[in-house]
Design an enzyme around this catalytic site. Structure first.
Site, PDB file in Angstrom:
ATOM      1  N   HIS A  32     -56.814 -41.999   6.126  1.00 26.13           N
ATOM      2  CA  HIS A  32     -57.402 -41.800   7.423  1.00 26.13           C
ATOM      3  C   HIS A  32     -58.953 -41.831   7.695  1.00 26.13           C
ATOM      4  O   HIS A  32     -59.367 -41.590   8.629  1.00 26.13           O
ATOM      5  CB  HIS A  32     -56.945 -40.607   8.156  1.00 26.13           C
ATOM      6  N   ASP A  56     -47.291 -44.678   3.321  1.00 27.93           N
ATOM      7  CA  ASP A  56     -47.356 -43.404   3.971  1.00 27.93           C
ATOM      8  C   ASP A  56     -46.774 -43.492   5.179  1.00 27.93           C
ATOM      9  O   ASP A  56     -46.812 -44.504   5.875  1.00 27.93           O
ATOM     10  CB  ASP A  56     -48.977 -43.209   4.109  1.00 27.93           C
ATOM     11  N   HIS A  74     -47.809 -42.049   7.774  1.00 27.49           N
ATOM     12  CA  HIS A  74     -48.756 -42.442   8.892  1.00 27.49           C
ATOM     13  C   HIS A  74     -49.533 -43.455   8.813  1.00 27.49           C
ATOM     14  O   HIS A  74     -49.990 -44.121   7.648  1.00 27.49           O
ATOM     15  CB  HIS A  74     -49.847 -41.206   8.732  1.00 27.49           C
ATOM     16  N   ASP A 130     -44.442 -39.040   2.380  1.00 25.80           N
ATOM     17  CA  ASP A 130     -44.236 -38.206   3.612  1.00 25.80           C
ATOM     18  C   ASP A 130     -43.092 -39.141   4.268  1.00 25.80           C
ATOM     19  O   ASP A 130     -42.859 -38.489   5.549  1.00 25.80           O
ATOM     20  CB  ASP A 130     -45.406 -37.765   4.266  1.00 25.80           C
TER      21      ASP A 130
HETATM   22 ZN   LIG Z   1     -49.168 -39.251   5.888  1.00 26.04          ZN
END
Ligand SMILES: [Zn+2]
Length: 316
Positions: free
Chosen positions: A135, A172, A174, A253
């Site tokens: 991120h 991931d 996200h 995740d």
């Molecule tokens: Zn993540």
């Protein structure tokens, strides 16, 4: 040739506060699992160096890197003066007195792993590091991330080692918005990502540049459906691109039992995805893969999933 395992004790000194899911115990859980399973014995363990800041600047604005370093110094001064040594950068992301060292080790691991794999000392490598990176944008820390370990290493392989084409694979839960921010439009890179959507950081619905291939996935999608999409969407592009090296943003995740996301992958899916990536690496890249830990917050699930990932990387 063996699989490298890069980490450093400093990576456990980054502490974002009691109850924060991105906690030092994540690395301890992975280490315990690799010890008990025997997988750790098959890996070549190496200590992560500090990243040279000039290499961090391959992916980040110089002022941003300097600001992080300044915060690290400031926190050290605060603690030496008897203070707490803690600063919040966004609602999810904080620096403690040990953070700056951990940040430099995490990116340093990715760089050192890249050197060792390109030198032919290792076939591939896994970086068991924190903080994660995907991120982190060119000029912004967010979402538990400070420096973008994978983007730095990808740029390092291109700029310092003269590779022509590298792929970044991000599984991931996200969206890797930071990696996208840094690498979009860089035609030497193909980034393929899958992530739950709509979900934090609420980006990635479209692919913003031809070298970005986003695969947004609705919540509660399970492994078989995700595998079908990977085969249909990722694999043809990866084979067409013929990367000379592959970097993995390995977040775990998207596991069914991880409460931070609502996707339905399990350990066997991580094995399968790793196998797919390894096939591409063996076809075009001499097997060269550097994989960096991103998310994964259920400690038991994280440890099991990393083991599954490493068993494929190391042919165990
Ligand atoms: Zn993540």
């Amino acid at each position: 040739m063996s699989t490298g395992y890069f980490t450093h004790p400093d990576c456990k000194k980054h502490d974002m506060g009691t109850g924060h899911p991105e906690c030092p115990e994540r690395l301890s859980a992975i280490e315990d699992r690799l010890l008990v399973s025997g997988v750790g014995d098959a890996l070549e363990h190496r200590e992560a160096p500090l990243v040279p800041l000039v290499d961090a600047e391959l992916a980040h604005e110089r002022m941003f890197v300097a600001a992080l370093r300044g915060l690290g110094d400031q926190l050290l001064d605060e603690v030496q003066a008897g203070g707490r040594g803690y600063t919040q950068l966004d609602p999810d992301t904080a620096m403690s007195v040990g953070s700056w060292a951990a940040i430099q080790r995490a990116a340093g691991a990715a760089i050192a792993a890249t050197d060792a794999v390109i030198a032919g000392e290792l076939e591939n490598a896994f970086c068991a590091v924190r903080p994660p990176g995907h991120h982190a944008c060119r000029d912004k820390a967010m979402g538990f991330c400070f420096l973008n370990n994978v983007a730095i290493a990808a740029r390092y392989a291109l700029e310092r080692h003269g590779l022509q084409r590298v792929a970044v694979v991000d599984f991931d839960v996200h969206h890797g918005n930071g990696t996208e921010d840094i690498l979009q439009g860089d035609e030497r890179v193909l980034m393929v990502g899958l992530f739950q959507h709509p979900f934090y950081p609420y980006s990635g619905a479209d692919s913003p540049a031809p070298n970005m291939l986003n695969l947004p996935i609705p919540a509660y999608t399970r492994g078989p459906a995700i595998r079908e999409q990977i085969e249909a969407v990722w694999m043809p592009r990866l084979h067409e691109f013929k990367p000379e090296m592959i970097f993995i943003s390995a977040g775990f995740d998207a596991h069914r039992e991880d409460d931070l996301g609502q996707l339905g992958l399990v350990e066997q899916d991580y094995s399968w995805i790793t196998r797919c990536i390894k096939d591409v690496a063996q076809a075009y890249a001499g097997g060269r893969i550097v994989s960096c830990l991103e998310g994964g917050y259920n400690l038991s699930v994280l440890a099991r999933s990393v083991e599954a990932h490493l068993r494929v990387l190391a042919d165990l």
